[in-house]
Design a protein around this motif. Structure first.
Motif, mmCIF file in Angstrom:
data_model
loop_
_atom_site.group_PDB
_atom_site.id
_atom_site.type_symbol
_atom_site.label_atom_id
_atom_site.label_comp_id
_atom_site.label_asym_id
_atom_site.label_seq_id
_atom_site.Cartn_x
_atom_site.Cartn_y
_atom_site.Cartn_z
ATOM 1 N N ASP A 112 0.865 -1.164 0.000
ATOM 2 C CA ASP A 112 0.000 0.000 0.000
ATOM 3 C C ASP A 112 0.911 1.227 0.000
ATOM 4 O O ASP A 112 2.089 1.125 0.361
ATOM 5 N N ASP A 161 -0.070 5.264 0.581
ATOM 6 C CA ASP A 161 -0.290 6.259 1.623
ATOM 7 C C ASP A 161 -0.451 5.557 2.973
ATOM 8 O O ASP A 161 -1.226 4.620 3.104
ATOM 9 N N GLY A 162 0.304 6.000 3.963
ATOM 10 C CA GLY A 162 0.245 5.359 5.274
ATOM 11 C C GLY A 162 1.292 4.267 5.442
ATOM 12 O O GLY A 162 1.473 3.758 6.548
ATOM 13 N N ASP A 217 -2.036 -0.208 5.766
ATOM 14 C CA ASP A 217 -2.410 0.422 7.046
ATOM 15 C C ASP A 217 -3.899 0.380 7.340
ATOM 16 O O ASP A 217 -4.314 0.828 8.403
ATOM 17 N N ASP A 259 -6.757 -2.978 2.902
ATOM 18 C CA ASP A 259 -5.523 -3.760 2.747
ATOM 19 C C ASP A 259 -5.596 -5.124 3.426
ATOM 20 O O ASP A 259 -5.349 -6.157 2.811
#
Ligand code: PLP
Ligand code: CA
Length: 306
Positions: free
Chosen positions: A27, A29-30, A254, A259
């Motif tokens: 993933d 972002d984060g 995250d 996810d």
């Protein structure tokens, strides 16, 4: 009895968990960054994963950019990547439409897409040779009366409405989309993702695309196909396109509802870094069987880095 505490693995104990893993789905972002801020040692972690022979796939629910635009963002943050390792939800929308016959040589080659979205999806539809109207600059008359709505003529060749991140989203756009979905035979609704909200720093959240999708779903009386993490289409697509062996694939993300859900759906090894939206308190409140396989402070720990 009391629920077992969530164990947070450090850089000494986390790497061995990935020993039998050959593909990492990351993933963005984060995990790699937060907004425009790089996560500590993320570029170095990717280098370690590559040195260890792991194949990397970057899968983001963000539809605002195309693969090519994402590759530029990666490079600007010091992350080495090639565009074909990036699976953005803008790309997923085009790939899904192709898989159901849109574009050259497909069974719905004469059909167009109505896009409520931004440049990322525009670029991916063009790259896939899928004709579309709408997009970032979609101009419509104000839908401020019933007469205006009755007079609106929609393009009869529209076979799908795609809703992505669209900062110019409006009532007029909902009107146009819902007329297509209610009146054109076989017209389908596609969501680039259904995320509710994302951290943007300073303790503030920005509304995600989920609310826009819901507005169109409610108005049109239909349900969207979610082509991103959280939906059912993406994982089988990734497995057949990249020839993934689920037992040797891990997802690092995250969010529990996108996810980790995707990983659980497909029997992947699931890793959650605490650099994004999910807190340790939240994980602690879940029954152990619903928790990620591994929780780490950051993606760097999985590579043995501080
Ligand atoms: N959609 C938008 C518009 C976003 O800004 C973000 C994160 O910033 C996301 C989706 C979620 O992206 P990811 O799947 O990389 O966490
Ligand atoms: Ca994320």
């Amino acid at each position: 009895g009391s629920i077992a505490a969530v164990q947070v693995l450090d850089e000494h104990t986390a790497p061995e968990k990935l020993q039998s893993i050959s593909t990492l789905i990351l993933d963005c972002d984060g995990v790699l960054w937060r907004g425009s801020e790089i996560i500590r040692n993320a570029p170095e972690a990717l280098r370690v994963f590559r040195r260890d022979g792991k194949r990397l796939l970057f899968v983001t629910n963000n539809s605002s950019k195309s693969r090519v635009e994402y590759a530029a963002k990666f490079r600007s943050l010091g992350l080495e990547v090639s565009p074909d390792e990036i699976v953005s939800s803008s790309y997923c929308a085009a790939a899904y439409l192709k898989s159901v016959g849109f574009g050259a040589n497909g069974s719905r080659t004469d059909k167009k897409v109505l896009l409520l979205g931004w440049t990322g999806v525009e670029q991916e539809l063009r790259a896939a040779d899928i004709p579309f109207i709408g997009g970032r600059e979609f101009q419509l008359p104000a839908m401020d009366s019933m007469d205006a709505m009755k007079e609106l003529q929609v393009d009869p060749d529209i076979g799908a409405v795609v809703v992505g991140w669209d900062p110019n989203f409006s009532y007029s756009r909902i009107v146009y989309a819902s007329i297509c979905l209610r009146e054109l035979p076989g017209c389908v609704l596609v969501a680039t993702n259904t995320d509710c909200a994302d951290h943007i720093g300073g303790g503030r959240m920005m509304p995600g695309t989920g609310g826009l999708v819901r507005a169109v779903e409610v108005a049109a009386g239909t349900t969207a196909v979610n082509v991103a993490k959280g939906g059912e289409w993406l994982l089988p697509y990734l497995c057949r396109t990249y020839n993934l062996d689920p037992s040797r694939t891990a997802i690092i993300g995250d969010r529990m509802d996108t996810d980790i859900l995707l990983g659980r759906q497909g029997g992947l090894f699931t890793c959650l870094p605490l650099t994004g939206v999910t807190t340790l308190e939240r994980l602690q409140s879940l029954p152990p069987s619903e928790r990620p396989n591994v929780v780490v402070g950051s993606v760097a720990k999985l590579a043995g880095l501080p």
